[in-house]
Design a protein around this motif. Structure first.
Motif, PDB file in Angstrom:
ATOM      1  N   GLU A  57      -3.818   0.999  -2.892  1.00 51.19           N
ATOM      2  CA  GLU A  57      -3.170  -0.261  -3.236  1.00 51.19           C
ATOM      3  C   GLU A  57      -2.056  -0.009  -4.239  1.00 51.19           C
ATOM      4  O   GLU A  57      -2.198   0.791  -5.167  1.00 51.19           O
ATOM      5  CB  GLU A  57      -4.198  -1.221  -3.837  1.00 51.19           C
TER       6      GLU A  57
ATOM      7  N   GLU B 225      -5.177   5.446   2.041  1.00 54.33           N
ATOM      8  CA  GLU B 225      -4.268   4.414   1.585  1.00 54.33           C
ATOM      9  C   GLU B 225      -4.660   3.962   0.187  1.00 54.33           C
ATOM     10  O   GLU B 225      -5.856   3.880  -0.136  1.00 54.33           O
ATOM     11  CB  GLU B 225      -4.273   3.209   2.535  1.00 54.33           C
TER      12      GLU B 225
ATOM     13  N   THR C 139      -0.330   2.895  -9.764  1.00 52.21           N
ATOM     14  CA  THR C 139       0.152   3.678  -8.626  1.00 52.21           C
ATOM     15  C   THR C 139       1.627   4.021  -8.783  1.00 52.21           C
ATOM     16  O   THR C 139       2.044   5.175  -8.638  1.00 52.21           O
ATOM     17  CB  THR C 139      -0.046   2.896  -7.314  1.00 52.21           C
TER      18      THR C 139
ATOM     19  N   ASN D 176       8.976   2.465   3.333  1.00 51.61           N
ATOM     20  CA  ASN D 176       7.680   2.320   2.676  1.00 51.61           C
ATOM     21  C   ASN D 176       7.675   3.107   1.374  1.00 51.61           C
ATOM     22  O   ASN D 176       8.626   3.822   1.051  1.00 51.61           O
ATOM     23  CB  ASN D 176       6.546   2.803   3.604  1.00 51.61           C
TER      24      ASN D 176
ATOM     25  N   VAL E 240       0.839  -1.194   0.000  1.00 47.30           N
ATOM     26  CA  VAL E 240       0.000   0.000   0.000  1.00 47.30           C
ATOM     27  C   VAL E 240       0.876   1.247   0.000  1.00 47.30           C
ATOM     28  O   VAL E 240       2.026   1.224   0.466  1.00 47.30           O
ATOM     29  CB  VAL E 240      -0.951   0.050   1.215  1.00 47.30           C
ATOM     30  N   LEU E 241       0.315   2.321  -0.517  1.00 47.10           N
ATOM     31  CA  LEU E 241       0.903   3.646  -0.401  1.00 47.10           C
ATOM     32  C   LEU E 241       0.051   4.411   0.595  1.00 47.10           C
ATOM     33  O   LEU E 241      -1.105   4.751   0.315  1.00 47.10           O
ATOM     34  CB  LEU E 241       0.909   4.363  -1.761  1.00 47.10           C
ATOM     35  N   SER E 242       0.604   4.654   1.788  1.00 43.16           N
ATOM     36  CA  SER E 242      -0.148   5.306   2.853  1.00 43.16           C
ATOM     37  C   SER E 242       0.197   6.787   2.900  1.00 43.16           C
ATOM     38  O   SER E 242       1.373   7.168   3.023  1.00 43.16           O
ATOM     39  CB  SER E 242       0.173   4.663   4.199  1.00 43.16           C
TER      40      SER E 242
END
Length: 431
Positions: free
Chosen positions: A36, A34, A41, A92, A27-29
């Motif tokens: 997926e 958030e 993305t 991340n 995930v990209l928070s």
């Protein structure tokens, strides 16, 4: 040369990391939301960095006219190195995004700073552009290859940190370097001893110090023939991104580029040492090496273009170089269908021609812009090449999705024809 090579090493190593990030992150928070992690993305994430790489060239051009090239190139080197160190410790995808944005911002100032330095500090301008371009081609061709080889042995995070080391070394040298930045142009600010002053940053009077001056100098540039030169550099960028972005994907469909299993190429003791079990799906993809080889061959195109720039009017070079690119776009697919040998021949010529035109348009910018705002003119140049030119990948993707490869190469021929035609116009109207 060191800085130019590193810019393109980083630029072309990023796509290799993308396939790893697809499996590394879920995930990209952003804190409040958030997303997926998908190809779409990551496409947006990478586009953000590449976008700054192009758009930042314009303010970079303004800065180089105010603070000089050496300081800006030094900041660029340390910024790029820092971005890849940050990439190597990223926990991340958000930090990965920040690292790519930092890289794009740092790298964006390089071309206006480096080319301004060459155009104002080197008398044999074309030869200087050629050696400079060769260094860029080495980074473009060998950077991704080195990245791929390192990934066979260590994790991508370590590779990112290792890639940062050359830029750190070059930045340390840049801090100590002393030279006259305006050795090739008349300048009232040159030190009496002929040097560049105590800090080596002597500059020709000029530059912009306010938005009003920026607007005034911009109108001055585009009121003349520089407007035509700007169209040429946009055409170059659109052709470059359009032909390279999807070239490996296009070549996959030809039988000569079928994947080759690594177990059929390497002896058992070596595959065991590399952790490749029998029946592994890991394979050698020939189209990637064709792609890398095409970029490496561009070294010869850069050198030839630079030498020709010193020996013939740049307008004729634009007309001939872009005319050759138009012809190559027309014959590329027929050559690919004719077999491997014709494709290798056309590919080699294409690799040379892609980079042969660069010294010509770089020198043309110098011919059609005042020395005092040379940085601004190169800022606009690389806004056109990397900013507007980035749309070449979008154009290519849309055409391949909704039309055919033949339509794509016809469009590329059209871009090249525009550049060639403007070269003819500039030659006929005089400077």
């Amino acid at each position: 040369m060191l800085a130019h090579g590193m810019v393109h090493t980083y630029e072309l190593s990023i796509p290799i990391f993308v396939s790893i990030w697809l499996t590394e992150f879920d995930v990209l928070s952003l804190g409040v939301a958030e997303f997926e992690v998908t190809a779409a993305t990551l496409g947006l994430v990478v586009t953000a960095g590449y976008g700054l790489f192009g758009v930042g060239a314009l303010p970079g051009g303004v800065l180089v006219d105010r603070i000089g090239s050496r300081r800006l190139i030094t900041l660029c080197l340390f910024g790029m190195a820092g971005s890849f160190v940050l990439l190597g410790v990223a926990p991340n995808l958000l930090v990965v995004t920040l690292a790519l944005l930092l890289w794009g911002a740092a790298a964006s100032v390089y071309h206006p700073a480096g080319l301004t330095l060459l155009s104002k500090g080197v008398e044999e301008r074309g030869t200087g552009f050629a050696y400079h371009g060769i260094a860029g081609n080495v980074g473009t061709g060998l950077g991704p290859l080195l990245t791929a080889i390192l990934l066979l042995f260590v994790d991508w995070t370590i590779v990112a940190v290792v890639l940062a080391v050359p830029a750190l070394v070059a930045g340390a040298y840049a801090i100590r370097a002393r030279f006259d930045e305006t050795a090739a142009v008349a300048s009232d600010t040159t030190a009496p001893d002929g040097g560049g002053g105590s800090d080596g940053d002597s500059r020709t009077e000029g530059g912009v110090a306010s938005f009003t001056e920026f607007a005034s100098e911009t109108r001055r540039l585009f009121a003349g023939a520089f407007a035509l030169v700007f169209v040429v550099v946009m055409a170059s960028g659109l052709y470059y991104r359009g032909v390279l972005t999807f070239l490996p994907n296009l070549l996959e469909s030809f039988p000569a580029f079928a994947p080759i299993p690594l177990t059929s190429l390497l002896p058992p003791f070596l595959t065991d040492a590399l952790g490749i079990p029998p029946g592994s799906g890991r394979s050698l993809n020939p189209e990637r090496y064709f792609y890398s080889g095409l970029l490496i061959v561009g070294v010869f195109g850069q050198y030839l273009g630079g030498k020709l720039t010193d020996r013939m009017p740049v307008e004729y070079g634009l007309a001939g170089g872009f005319g050759l690119l138009a012809v190559l776009a027309v014959v590329f697919l027929p050559a690919a269908n004719a077999g491997l040998a014709p494709l290798l021949a056309v590919g080699a010529i294409l690799g040379c021609a892609l980079f042969l035109v660069q010294p010509f348009y770089q020198a043309t910018v110098a011919e059609y812009s005042p020395a005092g705002t040379r940085g601004l003119s190169y800022g606009f140049t690389y806004l056109g090449v990397f900013g507007v030119g980035a749309l070449g990948g979008t154009v290519a993707g849309a055409i391949l999705t909704y039309a055919t490869p033949t339509a794509l190469f016809a469009t590329l021929a059209g871009f090249a024809a525009v550049g060639s035609g403007i070269g003819v116009v500039l030659a006929r109207r005089g400077r």
